[in-house]
Design a protein around this motif. Sequence first.
Motif, mmCIF file in Angstrom:
data_model
loop_
_atom_site.group_PDB
_atom_site.id
_atom_site.type_symbol
_atom_site.label_atom_id
_atom_site.label_comp_id
_atom_site.label_asym_id
_atom_site.label_seq_id
_atom_site.Cartn_x
_atom_site.Cartn_y
_atom_site.Cartn_z
ATOM 1 N N PRO A 38 5.365 7.963 22.243
ATOM 2 C CA PRO A 38 5.413 8.815 22.053
ATOM 3 C C PRO A 38 4.308 9.624 20.897
ATOM 4 N N ALA A 39 3.709 10.430 20.564
ATOM 5 C CA ALA A 39 3.253 11.709 19.867
ATOM 6 C C ALA A 39 4.142 11.523 18.755
ATOM 7 N N GLY A 40 3.690 11.388 17.589
ATOM 8 C CA GLY A 40 4.639 12.089 16.715
ATOM 9 C C GLY A 40 5.969 10.511 16.695
ATOM 10 N N ALA A 41 5.478 9.715 17.034
ATOM 11 C CA ALA A 41 6.619 8.220 16.376
ATOM 12 C C ALA A 41 6.274 7.780 15.190
ATOM 13 N N PRO A 42 7.623 7.737 14.235
ATOM 14 C CA PRO A 42 6.851 7.328 13.217
ATOM 15 C C PRO A 42 6.678 6.409 12.295
ATOM 16 N N ARG A 43 5.693 6.529 11.830
ATOM 17 C CA ARG A 43 4.916 5.145 11.175
ATOM 18 C C ARG A 43 4.910 5.175 9.719
ATOM 19 N N GLY A 44 5.293 6.034 9.105
ATOM 20 C CA GLY A 44 4.834 6.177 7.171
ATOM 21 C C GLY A 44 4.274 7.733 7.754
ATOM 22 N N THR A 45 4.422 7.449 6.580
ATOM 23 C CA THR A 45 3.551 9.110 5.573
ATOM 24 C C THR A 45 2.351 8.730 5.723
ATOM 25 N N GLY A 46 1.181 10.285 5.644
ATOM 26 C CA GLY A 46 0.155 10.287 5.941
ATOM 27 C C GLY A 46 -1.053 9.722 4.954
ATOM 28 N N ASP A 47 0.246 9.730 3.662
ATOM 29 C CA ASP A 47 -1.244 8.942 2.544
ATOM 30 C C ASP A 47 -0.114 7.066 2.609
ATOM 31 N N ASP A 48 0.150 6.646 3.304
ATOM 32 C CA ASP A 48 -0.092 5.432 3.007
ATOM 33 C C ASP A 48 -0.924 4.670 4.077
ATOM 34 N N VAL A 49 -1.173 3.056 3.650
ATOM 35 C CA VAL A 49 -2.331 3.024 4.159
ATOM 36 C C VAL A 49 -1.868 0.928 4.403
ATOM 37 N N VAL A 50 -1.645 0.902 5.040
ATOM 38 C CA VAL A 50 -1.612 -0.980 5.431
ATOM 39 C C VAL A 50 -1.530 -1.853 4.585
ATOM 40 N N THR A 74 -1.360 -8.876 -0.582
ATOM 41 C CA THR A 74 -1.554 -7.496 -0.576
ATOM 42 C C THR A 74 -3.271 -7.532 -0.536
ATOM 43 N N SER A 75 -3.532 -6.800 0.486
ATOM 44 C CA SER A 75 -5.528 -6.144 0.232
ATOM 45 C C SER A 75 -5.274 -5.204 -0.404
ATOM 46 N N VAL A 76 -5.599 -4.138 -0.306
ATOM 47 C CA VAL A 76 -4.789 -2.862 -0.940
ATOM 48 C C VAL A 76 -3.836 -2.727 -1.914
ATOM 49 N N GLY A 77 -4.561 -1.785 -3.256
ATOM 50 C CA GLY A 77 -3.341 -2.066 -4.338
ATOM 51 C C GLY A 77 -3.025 -0.538 -4.381
ATOM 52 N N GLY A 78 -1.501 0.251 -5.301
ATOM 53 C CA GLY A 78 -1.359 1.093 -4.991
ATOM 54 C C GLY A 78 0.359 1.370 -5.005
ATOM 55 N N THR A 202 2.872 -1.633 3.223
ATOM 56 C CA THR A 202 2.431 -0.110 3.366
ATOM 57 C C THR A 202 2.230 0.522 1.698
ATOM 58 N N VAL A 203 0.900 0.794 1.286
ATOM 59 C CA VAL A 203 0.840 1.367 -0.338
ATOM 60 C C VAL A 203 0.119 2.953 -0.172
ATOM 61 N N ARG A 204 0.649 3.376 -0.996
ATOM 62 C CA ARG A 204 -0.279 4.732 -1.002
ATOM 63 C C ARG A 204 -1.425 4.445 -2.468
ATOM 64 N N PRO A 205 -2.172 3.867 -1.738
ATOM 65 C CA PRO A 205 -4.004 4.065 -3.203
ATOM 66 C C PRO A 205 -4.441 5.308 -2.748
ATOM 67 N N ARG A 206 -6.042 4.824 -3.615
ATOM 68 C CA ARG A 206 -6.528 5.905 -3.617
ATOM 69 C C ARG A 206 -6.891 7.060 -2.456
ATOM 70 N N PRO A 207 -7.461 8.194 -3.045
ATOM 71 C CA PRO A 207 -7.265 8.978 -1.737
ATOM 72 C C PRO A 207 -8.999 8.508 -0.932
ATOM 73 N N ALA A 208 -8.676 9.080 0.163
ATOM 74 C CA ALA A 208 -9.226 8.529 1.256
ATOM 75 C C ALA A 208 -9.933 7.079 1.478
ATOM 76 N N ALA A 209 -8.431 6.375 0.801
ATOM 77 C CA ALA A 209 -8.552 4.874 1.252
ATOM 78 C C ALA A 209 -8.134 4.450 3.113
ATOM 79 N N GLY A 210 -8.746 3.620 3.346
ATOM 80 C CA GLY A 210 -8.227 3.655 5.079
ATOM 81 C C GLY A 210 -8.125 1.930 4.694
ATOM 82 N N GLU A 250 -10.448 -1.175 2.863
ATOM 83 C CA GLU A 250 -9.558 -1.849 1.471
ATOM 84 C C GLU A 250 -8.275 -2.503 1.322
ATOM 85 N N GLY A 251 -7.507 -1.553 2.534
ATOM 86 C CA GLY A 251 -6.635 -1.995 3.698
ATOM 87 C C GLY A 251 -6.934 -3.187 4.575
#
Length: 414
Positions: A38-50, A74-78, A202-210, A250-251
């Motif tokens: 469903p739309a808006g289902a919680p999945r972490g914050t918009g800054d998180d990357v798996v 882990t793959s990407v750090g953060g 999940t982690v919060r890596p550098r901005p714009a990482a996917g 990166e993730g």
Amino acid sequence: MPRTARPRGRTAPAALCLCLALGCGSGGTPQGDEPSPPAGAPRGTGDDVVTWASSAGRVGAAVDGRGYRLVVHTSVGGTGLRVRLSNAFGNQPVTFGTVHAGLQRHGAALVPGSNRRLTFGGARSVTVPAGGIVYSDPLPVRIPAASDLAVSLYVPRAGGVLTGHWLAMQTSYTTDGDHTAEESGAHWAQRTGSWFYLDAVTVRPRPAAGAVAALGDSITDGWHSTTGLNRRWPDYLARRLRASPASSVEGVANAGIAGNKVLTAGPGQSALNRLSRDVLPLPGLRTVFLFQGVNDIKAEPGATADQLIAGYRRLADRVHAAGKCVVAATIAPYKGWPEWDPAGEAVRRKVNTFLRTSGEFDAVTDFDRVLRSAHDPERILPAFDGGDHLHPNDKGMRAMADAVDLESLDCASR
């Protein structure tokens, strides 16, 4: 020409991400498509990357009073580490009494001072209903890329079906009672080759990482790679991405399940039935890498080329509808495997021609050409053969990862 992916949306933030997974109460419906969350289902914050993930399934009966120390790479750090715990296939609630995360030192022992308690909406314990998942609160620590993370769970109350991932290709540890806070491995003497309950970090890596998620079967799961050394082809891909300063992907999430099929259930739900649970909700996901089909072909009765092609099209349409890119890989040769026959080979070739030429995907990686023998293109190259003529060894896994065009994993940015 590659298809341009639709604009991607951002996932909604939530302090406590507790939700019901869709379609998790059964083994999957043959030929069916799982509905989107469903739309808006919680999945972490918009800054998180798996930074790590595995696909859940049924792995036995749940046990009260059990502890699990699960080792993942882990793959990407953060910063802001969060874990996702799954009771997706459970038919009863499960209570996680305490959860800790630290860095592995050796075996079940942790790096001194690294083990931290995780909370869930500020609480030290959480009960997840049957069919549900939960995200922890973020930890205010930095987790390095390519680190061996140990997530320790104590489950005082469980029952019914145990959710986990059977083929981890990694040694983890179990115990009786709650020893999650201990950094010593003294009480963690029992070994296991599976992961339980934990299905994403999940982690919060550098901005714009996917991130990219590999949707596949036992080859993606890493069978015949070396256990404990992270030599599955998605692991090698993660190494290449870390070494590429130009890549914003990166993730890397591994959504492989041994024996998995595109169209019908087997070990795990079909790719069509699990795409919306195992892949599309992953935070920071930018691209789905689709590498499946051989199990559909060698099944009895096997899928036709037209049936498989229709399945690929449905998967690509659903990934694009979610605003993600989709990269497809050709089906690798498998002559010498007991279920190989000329009819199945004809299906494989027709499907591969479609994958190479259809234009349905944002990019295509030709694993068939990478792995096949020049002397007998129906067989895997002996130097890449893990021994059963289907699964690549470590060298083959690395060759697969080396064949991926890294720019293709971020097609929406072009």
